[in-house]
Scaffold this active site. Structure first.
Site, PDB file in Angstrom:
ATOM      1  N   LYS A 146       0.847  -1.188   0.000  1.00 51.57           N
ATOM      2  CA  LYS A 146       0.000   0.000   0.000  1.00 51.57           C
ATOM      3  C   LYS A 146       0.882   1.237   0.000  1.00 51.57           C
ATOM      4  O   LYS A 146       2.001   1.150   0.522  1.00 51.57           O
ATOM      5  CB  LYS A 146      -0.964   0.020   1.179  1.00 51.57           C
ATOM      6  CG  LYS A 146      -0.452  -0.361   2.562  1.00 51.57           C
ATOM      7  CD  LYS A 146       0.687   0.326   3.222  1.00 51.57           C
ATOM      8  CE  LYS A 146       0.640   1.795   3.503  1.00 51.57           C
ATOM      9  NZ  LYS A 146       1.876   2.254   4.243  1.00 51.57           N
ATOM     10  N   TYR A 230      -4.607   3.847   6.214  1.00 50.93           N
ATOM     11  CA  TYR A 230      -5.151   2.844   7.147  1.00 50.93           C
ATOM     12  C   TYR A 230      -6.465   3.337   7.745  1.00 50.93           C
ATOM     13  O   TYR A 230      -7.371   2.555   8.014  1.00 50.93           O
ATOM     14  CB  TYR A 230      -4.167   2.585   8.294  1.00 50.93           C
ATOM     15  CG  TYR A 230      -2.949   1.803   7.895  1.00 50.93           C
ATOM     16  CD1 TYR A 230      -2.973   0.420   7.821  1.00 50.93           C
ATOM     17  CD2 TYR A 230      -1.751   2.450   7.601  1.00 50.93           C
ATOM     18  CE1 TYR A 230      -1.852  -0.304   7.467  1.00 50.93           C
ATOM     19  CE2 TYR A 230      -0.616   1.735   7.247  1.00 50.93           C
ATOM     20  CZ  TYR A 230      -0.682   0.363   7.181  1.00 50.93           C
ATOM     21  OH  TYR A 230       0.430  -0.346   6.823  1.00 50.93           O
TER      22      TYR A 230
HETATM   23  P1  NAD Z   1      12.300   1.469   2.758  1.00 51.44           P
HETATM   24  O1  NAD Z   1      12.782   2.805   2.374  1.00 51.44           O
HETATM   25  O2  NAD Z   1      12.745   0.892   4.054  1.00 51.44           O
HETATM   26  O3  NAD Z   1      12.678   0.405   1.611  1.00 51.44           O
HETATM   27  C1  NAD Z   1      12.524   0.687   0.250  1.00 51.44           C
HETATM   28  C2  NAD Z   1      13.332  -0.298  -0.573  1.00 51.44           C
HETATM   29  O4  NAD Z   1      13.255   0.081  -1.931  1.00 51.44           O
HETATM   30  C3  NAD Z   1      14.814  -0.319  -0.199  1.00 51.44           C
HETATM   31  O5  NAD Z   1      15.284  -1.631  -0.217  1.00 51.44           O
HETATM   32  C4  NAD Z   1      15.474   0.466  -1.321  1.00 51.44           C
HETATM   33  O6  NAD Z   1      16.790   0.027  -1.580  1.00 51.44           O
HETATM   34  C5  NAD Z   1      14.565   0.111  -2.494  1.00 51.44           C
HETATM   35  N1  NAD Z   1      14.624   1.094  -3.570  1.00 51.44           N
HETATM   36  C6  NAD Z   1      14.768   0.793  -4.855  1.00 51.44           C
HETATM   37  N2  NAD Z   1      14.804   1.891  -5.602  1.00 51.44           N
HETATM   38  C7  NAD Z   1      14.707   2.928  -4.754  1.00 51.44           C
HETATM   39  C8  NAD Z   1      14.694   4.332  -4.951  1.00 51.44           C
HETATM   40  N3  NAD Z   1      14.773   4.884  -6.156  1.00 51.44           N
HETATM   41  N4  NAD Z   1      14.572   5.101  -3.849  1.00 51.44           N
HETATM   42  C9  NAD Z   1      14.451   4.556  -2.616  1.00 51.44           C
HETATM   43  N5  NAD Z   1      14.454   3.221  -2.382  1.00 51.44           N
HETATM   44  C10 NAD Z   1      14.586   2.429  -3.456  1.00 51.44           C
HETATM   45  O7  NAD Z   1      10.722   1.497   2.679  1.00 51.44           O
HETATM   46  P2  NAD Z   1       9.677   0.501   3.361  1.00 51.44           P
HETATM   47  O8  NAD Z   1       9.290   1.039   4.675  1.00 51.44           O
HETATM   48  O9  NAD Z   1      10.182  -0.883   3.293  1.00 51.44           O
HETATM   49  O10 NAD Z   1       8.408   0.706   2.394  1.00 51.44           O
HETATM   50  C11 NAD Z   1       8.318   0.062   1.142  1.00 51.44           C
HETATM   51  C12 NAD Z   1       6.843  -0.040   0.746  1.00 51.44           C
HETATM   52  O11 NAD Z   1       6.174  -0.834   1.709  1.00 51.44           O
HETATM   53  C13 NAD Z   1       6.107   1.291   0.703  1.00 51.44           C
HETATM   54  O12 NAD Z   1       5.201   1.289  -0.347  1.00 51.44           O
HETATM   55  C14 NAD Z   1       5.371   1.349   2.021  1.00 51.44           C
HETATM   56  O13 NAD Z   1       4.172   2.106   1.970  1.00 51.44           O
HETATM   57  C15 NAD Z   1       5.070  -0.119   2.248  1.00 51.44           C
HETATM   58  N6  NAD Z   1       4.971  -0.433   3.689  1.00 51.44           N
HETATM   59  C16 NAD Z   1       3.891  -1.112   4.118  1.00 51.44           C
HETATM   60  C17 NAD Z   1       3.751  -1.430   5.440  1.00 51.44           C
HETATM   61  C18 NAD Z   1       2.561  -2.208   5.914  1.00 51.44           C
HETATM   62  O14 NAD Z   1       2.360  -2.308   7.128  1.00 51.44           O
HETATM   63  N7  NAD Z   1       1.778  -2.789   5.013  1.00 51.44           N
HETATM   64  C19 NAD Z   1       4.725  -1.030   6.356  1.00 51.44           C
HETATM   65  C20 NAD Z   1       5.843  -0.357   5.893  1.00 51.44           C
HETATM   66  C21 NAD Z   1       5.961  -0.061   4.539  1.00 51.44           C
END
Ligand code: NAD
Length: 375
Positions: A146, A230
């Site tokens: 999401k 959410y």
């Molecule tokens: P994060 O920043 O920790 O991780 C992002 C990942 O994408 C990293 O591994 C990064 O290396 C990679 N990536 C690839 N290309 C990139 C770029 N151009 N810029 C930045 N990162 C890049 O983020 P996250 O917290 O893991 O979130 C990722 C997704 O998951 C988002 O869409 C977020 O909304 C979703 N999320 C959902 C929940 C949930 O409870 N359902 C919780 C956290 C995050």
């Protein structure tokens, strides 16, 4: 009498996702070519479906990969990463064979890998569309985090690509598998305490989110995209209704440097078809975590609603006391079972698109100061 005895013992099938959407179930018979029916037969024979995580950031590493050690119907089969230094760590920790490790350049060749049944896209929001469409092109089922995308047009392209490839598309809405939130669904949609007269929800915390979350191009907005979604979900699944109009106000900005592109906080009001007005709030600078319904015969609410664990809540029957489960494990198992049984997901792409449409309506209301009718 404890909570479970006091509450109605009636079992309910949770299919709200479909109810408000009018979505037909994927029909294997209507839609299937030989290749995909072959794949489906193979999948139904496998003990567990293989999931490949795309994007090994905080959520994939902190929540999804550990949850996949507890799943019954799927397992962590592969990874896709643009950061080579992460490979040895993940390989060792999760015993992932070299043949199941991909980067963003050779990602499409995952189509030839029978170990991977489902691709789980866990990238920054603006990358969800491309990596979902490429997953569908590789003939793989998709779970996309999401918010589904940053525009409704992207959602349409993602749904079309998955339909064309006859693969399932689900959104990572873990709370549809979480007992406390499901109790809110039961109380609200079954009108256990009568009609809801007042509804509110808020999700926010004091955060220093990673840079992409503060960048319009990557995130599509601020805390509304990340956390407010959410609350929007909570309002829809608690009422079983979909909003028809919205007004919204940007909160006061105190940190102009960090929040130069996106809102720091936001409040909005959804109008539902029966006249109910639901009040929502979200923030990267204030703490809220609740879903509160006042019905004719009392209050039912979650005072800790959206976390990965530790939900708390009560109804007029008392304090809720459901088991605290691993939400992500339940979610991925639920989605894997739907794929195996060729049943429509309870958190389908169409629901993700619906919510992106609401997010955009909230922003339009915030920008214009006008009441926006939701189509
Ligand atoms: P994060 O920043 O920790 O991780 C992002 C990942 O994408 C990293 O591994 C990064 O290396 C990679 N990536 C690839 N290309 C990139 C770029 N151009 N810029 C930045 N990162 C890049 O983020 P996250 O917290 O893991 O979130 C990722 C997704 O998951 C988002 O869409 C977020 O909304 C979703 N999320 C959902 C929940 C949930 O409870 N359902 C919780 C956290 C995050």
């Amino acid at each position: 009498m404890d909570y479970m005895q006091k509450r109605s013992r009636r079992k309910f099938i949770y299919n709200l996702g479909m109810a408000g959407l009018g979505i037909p179930f994927l029909s294997a018979a209507a839609n299937c070519d030989n290749e995909s029916s072959k794949q489906q037969t193979m999948q139904s024979k496998k003990a567990k479906l293989g999931i490949a995580l795309v994007g090994l950031g905080g959520y994939a590493g902190g929540q999804l990969a550990p949850a996949l050690q507890q799943t019954e119907h799927c397992y962590l089969a592969g990874i896709v990463t643009g950061t080579p230094s992460k490979i040895p760590v993940w390989k060792e920790k999760y015993n992932i064979p070299d043949k199941n490790i991909y980067n963003y350049d050779n990602y499409d060749s995952i189509k030839d890998n029978p170990d991977i049944d489902i691709i789980y896209v866990v990238l920054p929001n603006n990358m969800h569309a491309e990596y979902t469409i490429r997953a569908a092109g590789a003939g793989k089922h998709v779970i996309c985090e999401k918010p589904m995308a940053i525009t409704v047009e992207d959602c349409d392209r993602m749904i079309a690509a998955c339909n064309k490839a006859n693969v399932h598309l689900s959104i990572g809405y873990r709370l549809h598998f979480e007992p406390y939130n499901l109790e809110m669904v039961r109380c609200g949609t079954k009108k256990i305490y009568g009609e809801i007269k007042k509804l509110g929800g808020g999700f926010g915390f004091v955060a220093r989110p990673s840079q992409w979350r503060l960048t319009q191009k990557y995130a599509g907005g601020g805390p509304l995209m990340d956390l407010g979604i959410y609350v929007i979900q909570g309002m829809c699944y608690t009422t079983g209704m979909l909003p028809i109009a919205v007004t919204a106000q940007e909160g006061t900005k105190t940190d102009f440097e960090r929040f130069k592109e996106v809102e720091q906080s936001l409040t909005w009001q959804f109008e539902f078809p029966n006249g109910l007005i639901a009040e929502g709030k979200t923030s990267y600078n204030d703490s809220h975590n609740f879903l509160h319904a006042e019905a004719e015969q009392g209050v039912f609410e979650l005072t800790s609603a959206y976390n990965y664990t530790g939900q708390r809540g009560s109804t007029p029957a008392g304090v809720m006391n459901f088991p605290h489960i691993n939400q992500q494990a339940k979610q991925m198992d639920g989605i894997a079972m739907a794929i195996r049984n060729n049943k429509k997901s309870i958190v389908p792409g169409e629901m993700g698109k619906r919510d992106v449409n609401y997010l955009q309506a909230v922003y339009e209301a915030m920008r214009t100061g006008k009441k926006i009718e939701i189509k």
